[in-house]
Design a protein around this motif. Structure first.
Motif, PDB file in Angstrom:
ATOM      1  N   ASP A 204      31.439  54.935  56.104  1.00 28.87           N
ATOM      2  CA  ASP A 204      30.081  55.466  56.221  1.00 28.87           C
ATOM      3  C   ASP A 204      29.083  54.413  55.765  1.00 28.87           C
ATOM      4  OD1 ASP A 204      30.837  57.990  57.174  1.00 28.87           O
ATOM      5  OD2 ASP A 204      31.289  58.664  55.132  1.00 28.87           O
ATOM      6  N   ALA A 205      28.007  54.253  56.523  1.00 23.63           N
ATOM      7  CA  ALA A 205      27.019  53.216  56.238  1.00 23.63           C
ATOM      8  C   ALA A 205      26.455  53.283  54.817  1.00 23.63           C
ATOM      9  CB  ALA A 205      25.897  53.267  57.268  1.00 23.63           C
ATOM     10  N   PRO A 206      26.102  54.473  54.280  1.00 21.52           N
ATOM     11  CA  PRO A 206      25.561  54.500  52.915  1.00 21.52           C
ATOM     12  C   PRO A 206      26.510  53.907  51.877  1.00 21.52           C
ATOM     13  CG  PRO A 206      25.091  56.563  54.031  1.00 21.52           C
ATOM     14  CD  PRO A 206      26.030  55.804  54.916  1.00 21.52           C
ATOM     15  N   ASN A 207      27.810  54.155  52.036  1.00 27.56           N
ATOM     16  CA  ASN A 207      28.776  53.614  51.087  1.00 27.56           C
ATOM     17  C   ASN A 207      28.909  52.099  51.228  1.00 27.56           C
ATOM     18  OD1 ASN A 207      29.340  56.184  50.103  1.00 27.56           O
ATOM     19  ND2 ASN A 207      31.022  56.511  51.540  1.00 27.56           N
ATOM     20  N   VAL A 208      28.903  51.612  52.458  1.00 31.80           N
ATOM     21  CA  VAL A 208      28.979  50.166  52.696  1.00 31.80           C
ATOM     22  C   VAL A 208      27.798  49.454  52.050  1.00 31.80           C
ATOM     23  CG1 VAL A 208      28.812  48.376  54.482  1.00 31.80           C
ATOM     24  CG2 VAL A 208      30.337  50.339  54.814  1.00 31.80           C
ATOM     25  N   VAL A 209      26.607  49.986  52.264  1.00 33.39           N
ATOM     26  CA  VAL A 209      25.395  49.362  51.720  1.00 33.39           C
ATOM     27  C   VAL A 209      25.378  49.443  50.202  1.00 33.39           C
ATOM     28  CG1 VAL A 209      22.888  49.583  51.578  1.00 33.39           C
ATOM     29  CG2 VAL A 209      24.037  49.651  53.807  1.00 33.39           C
ATOM     30  N   ARG A 210      25.742  50.592  49.670  1.00 36.47           N
ATOM     31  CA  ARG A 210      25.740  50.766  48.213  1.00 36.47           C
ATOM     32  C   ARG A 210      26.670  49.749  47.539  1.00 36.47           C
ATOM     33  NH1 ARG A 210      27.164  55.611  48.405  1.00 36.47           N
ATOM     34  NH2 ARG A 210      25.057  56.382  48.813  1.00 36.47           N
ATOM     35  N   GLU A 211      27.868  49.594  48.097  1.00 36.31           N
ATOM     36  CA  GLU A 211      28.816  48.658  47.499  1.00 36.31           C
ATOM     37  C   GLU A 211      28.374  47.216  47.708  1.00 36.31           C
ATOM     38  OE1 GLU A 211      33.649  47.851  47.353  1.00 36.31           O
ATOM     39  OE2 GLU A 211      32.836  49.688  48.222  1.00 36.31           O
ATOM     40  N   GLY A 212      27.793  46.926  48.873  1.00 28.98           N
ATOM     41  CA  GLY A 212      27.305  45.577  49.134  1.00 28.98           C
ATOM     42  C   GLY A 212      26.194  45.175  48.189  1.00 28.98           C
ATOM     43  N   LEU A 213      25.243  46.068  47.951  1.00 35.90           N
ATOM     44  CA  LEU A 213      24.149  45.784  47.011  1.00 35.90           C
ATOM     45  C   LEU A 213      24.679  45.595  45.593  1.00 35.90           C
ATOM     46  CD1 LEU A 213      21.423  48.275  48.293  1.00 35.90           C
ATOM     47  CD2 LEU A 213      21.326  45.775  48.413  1.00 35.90           C
ATOM     48  N   ARG A 214      25.657  46.413  45.228  1.00 34.51           N
ATOM     49  CA  ARG A 214      26.238  46.295  43.887  1.00 34.51           C
ATOM     50  C   ARG A 214      26.930  44.950  43.705  1.00 34.51           C
ATOM     51  NH1 ARG A 214      31.185  49.968  43.034  1.00 34.51           N
ATOM     52  NH2 ARG A 214      32.121  48.178  44.103  1.00 34.51           N
ATOM     53  N   ASP A 215      27.718  44.522  44.694  1.00 38.70           N
ATOM     54  CA  ASP A 215      28.422  43.248  44.586  1.00 38.70           C
ATOM     55  C   ASP A 215      27.451  42.063  44.602  1.00 38.70           C
ATOM     56  OD1 ASP A 215      30.875  44.455  44.361  1.00 38.70           O
ATOM     57  OD2 ASP A 215      31.402  44.227  46.483  1.00 38.70           O
ATOM     58  N   ALA A 216      26.374  42.189  45.395  1.00 44.14           N
ATOM     59  CA  ALA A 216      25.362  41.130  45.408  1.00 44.14           C
ATOM     60  C   ALA A 216      24.694  41.015  44.044  1.00 44.14           C
ATOM     61  CB  ALA A 216      24.326  41.404  46.489  1.00 44.14           C
ATOM     62  N   ARG A 218      26.024  41.556  41.294  1.00 43.42           N
ATOM     63  CA  ARG A 218      27.003  40.937  40.403  1.00 43.42           C
ATOM     64  C   ARG A 218      27.244  39.470  40.725  1.00 43.42           C
ATOM     65  NH1 ARG A 218      31.520  45.833  40.515  1.00 43.42           N
ATOM     66  NH2 ARG A 218      30.392  47.272  39.112  1.00 43.42           N
ATOM     67  N   GLY A 219      26.623  38.983  41.799  1.00 42.52           N
ATOM     68  CA  GLY A 219      26.764  37.579  42.165  1.00 42.52           C
ATOM     69  C   GLY A 219      28.044  37.241  42.892  1.00 42.52           C
ATOM     70  N   LYS A 220      28.707  38.243  43.494  1.00 48.15           N
ATOM     71  CA  LYS A 220      29.950  37.985  44.213  1.00 48.15           C
ATOM     72  C   LYS A 220      29.670  37.268  45.529  1.00 48.15           C
ATOM     73  CE  LYS A 220      33.319  40.855  44.294  1.00 48.15           C
ATOM     74  NZ  LYS A 220      34.193  42.051  44.470  1.00 48.15           N
ATOM     75  N   ALA A 221      30.534  36.340  45.889  1.00 46.58           N
ATOM     76  CA  ALA A 221      30.361  35.605  47.143  1.00 46.58           C
ATOM     77  C   ALA A 221      30.768  36.433  48.348  1.00 46.58           C
ATOM     78  CB  ALA A 221      31.163  34.310  47.107  1.00 46.58           C
ATOM     79  N   VAL A 222      31.779  37.286  48.180  1.00 44.93           N
ATOM     80  CA  VAL A 222      32.278  38.105  49.284  1.00 44.93           C
ATOM     81  C   VAL A 222      32.433  39.539  48.802  1.00 44.93           C
ATOM     82  CG1 VAL A 222      34.161  38.490  50.925  1.00 44.93           C
ATOM     83  CG2 VAL A 222      33.480  36.152  50.339  1.00 44.93           C
ATOM     84  N   SER A 223      31.915  40.475  49.561  1.00 42.96           N
ATOM     85  CA  SER A 223      32.032  41.902  49.266  1.00 42.96           C
ATOM     86  C   SER A 223      32.756  42.575  50.422  1.00 42.96           C
ATOM     87  CB  SER A 223      30.637  42.525  49.089  1.00 42.96           C
ATOM     88  OG  SER A 223      30.713  43.932  49.012  1.00 42.96           O
ATOM     89  N   ILE A 224      33.883  43.226  50.110  1.00 46.26           N
ATOM     90  CA  ILE A 224      34.639  43.957  51.132  1.00 46.26           C
ATOM     91  C   ILE A 224      34.635  45.431  50.735  1.00 46.26           C
ATOM     92  CG2 ILE A 224      36.850  44.189  52.331  1.00 46.26           C
ATOM     93  CD1 ILE A 224      37.428  41.270  51.460  1.00 46.26           C
ATOM     94  N   PRO A 225      33.751  46.217  51.320  1.00 47.13           N
ATOM     95  CA  PRO A 225      33.662  47.636  50.950  1.00 47.13           C
ATOM     96  C   PRO A 225      34.938  48.403  51.288  1.00 47.13           C
ATOM     97  CG  PRO A 225      31.682  46.916  52.097  1.00 47.13           C
ATOM     98  CD  PRO A 225      32.695  45.825  52.261  1.00 47.13           C
ATOM     99  N   SER A 226      35.402  49.183  50.356  1.00 50.57           N
ATOM    100  CA  SER A 226      36.542  50.091  50.448  1.00 50.57           C
ATOM    101  C   SER A 226      37.867  49.376  50.165  1.00 50.57           C
ATOM    102  CB  SER A 226      36.631  50.802  51.807  1.00 50.57           C
ATOM    103  OG  SER A 226      37.330  50.047  52.746  1.00 50.57           O
TER     104      SER A 226
END
Length: 253
Positions: A204-216, A218-226
């Motif tokens: 689901d798009a809201p979960n993808v965006v939420r996790e992507g913003l959180r990882d960004a 945190r300064g992560k170079a790569v975010s893989i939601p789920s």
């Protein structure tokens, strides 16, 4: 308040990034090709959240339009704190059967435009800080036509840029979702279910965006939601390319 510039903002993950950032109180610069849809989203966000929303109608396959967006990013008087390179589109996987001009436009939007906007953002953000999110895909870890190649470039460059410019206060994160419920597949003329992908593999798009913003953040170079896609990406490192590319022919991510 911080200001975020989002490309491909009129629908899909771009619109979801805009909505979640507006809830947090961020001002927005929304970039897309479709004036009516873009203006409608901008008015919705202004009304609901009281944030400032600027719109730029631009086709990122056109050099002059990319330059206009880059100039907005470089404007020190109205700084951009977060750049989200989300604009993109898919093509059929059969490269030799596609119109080569469509393939060139595809490359320009996914790679050249993203590179030019990152260049403008990093130059503007160095020293004062900022974040860049590049919306890539798990397809970037799999050998599969030019879409996969473009996303692989985004992932590789994001990794390098994050390591190189984090010392200057700039982080770069490649967000790599799998199959996600958005209008992406509909724009390719595919009805729900036509990809032949099990329901459990859809995000689901809201979960993808939420996790992507959180990882960004945190300064992560790569975010893989789920977790399920983290496992898939891990498997691509040990399975033969012939096997992963064969499975990947079933759909587009």
């Amino acid at each position: 308040m911080p200001t975020a510039l989002i490309t491909g903002a009129s629908a899909g993950l771009g619109a979801e990034f805009a909505r979640q950032l507006a809830v947090k109180g961020a001002d927005l610069v929304l970039v897309a090709r479709t004036t009516a849809t873009l203006d409608g989203l901008a008015e919705e966000l202004r009304t609901r959240h009281g944030v400032d929303v600027q719109t730029i109608v631009a086709d990122l396959s056109a050099e002059d339009d990319v330059k206009r967006v880059a100039e907005r990013i470089a404007d020190d008087g109205h700084p951009i704190d977060l750049l989200i390179n989300n604009a993109g589109f898919g093509l059929p996987l059969h490269f030799a059967d596609n119109d080569i001009e469509d393939e060139v436009r595809h490359l320009r939007v996914h790679v050249e435009a993203s590179m030019r906007l990152m260049h403008a953002a990093i130059r503007a953000m160095r020293g004062r800080g900022g974040r860049i999110i590049n919306v890539a895909s798990v397809a970037g870890f799999i050998s599969r036509s030019t879409y996969s190649a473009c996303k692989s470039w985004l992932i590789g460059f994001s990794r390098w840029a994050n390591a190189e410019y984090s010392r200057d206060g700039v982080t770069v994160t490649a967000v790599c979702p799998g199959f996600t419920h958005t209008s992406f597949h509909e724009r390719m003329g595919l009805a729900p279910g036509e990809e032949g992908i099990p329901a459990i593999m859809w995000l689901d798009a809201p979960n993808v965006v939420r996790e992507g913003l959180r990882d960004a953040a945190r300064g992560k170079a790569v975010s893989i939601p789920s977790l399920r896609y983290k496992v898939i990406v891990a498997l691509t490192r040990v399975l033969p390319a012939s096997l992963t590319s064969g499975v990947a022919r079933r759909g587009r991510v």
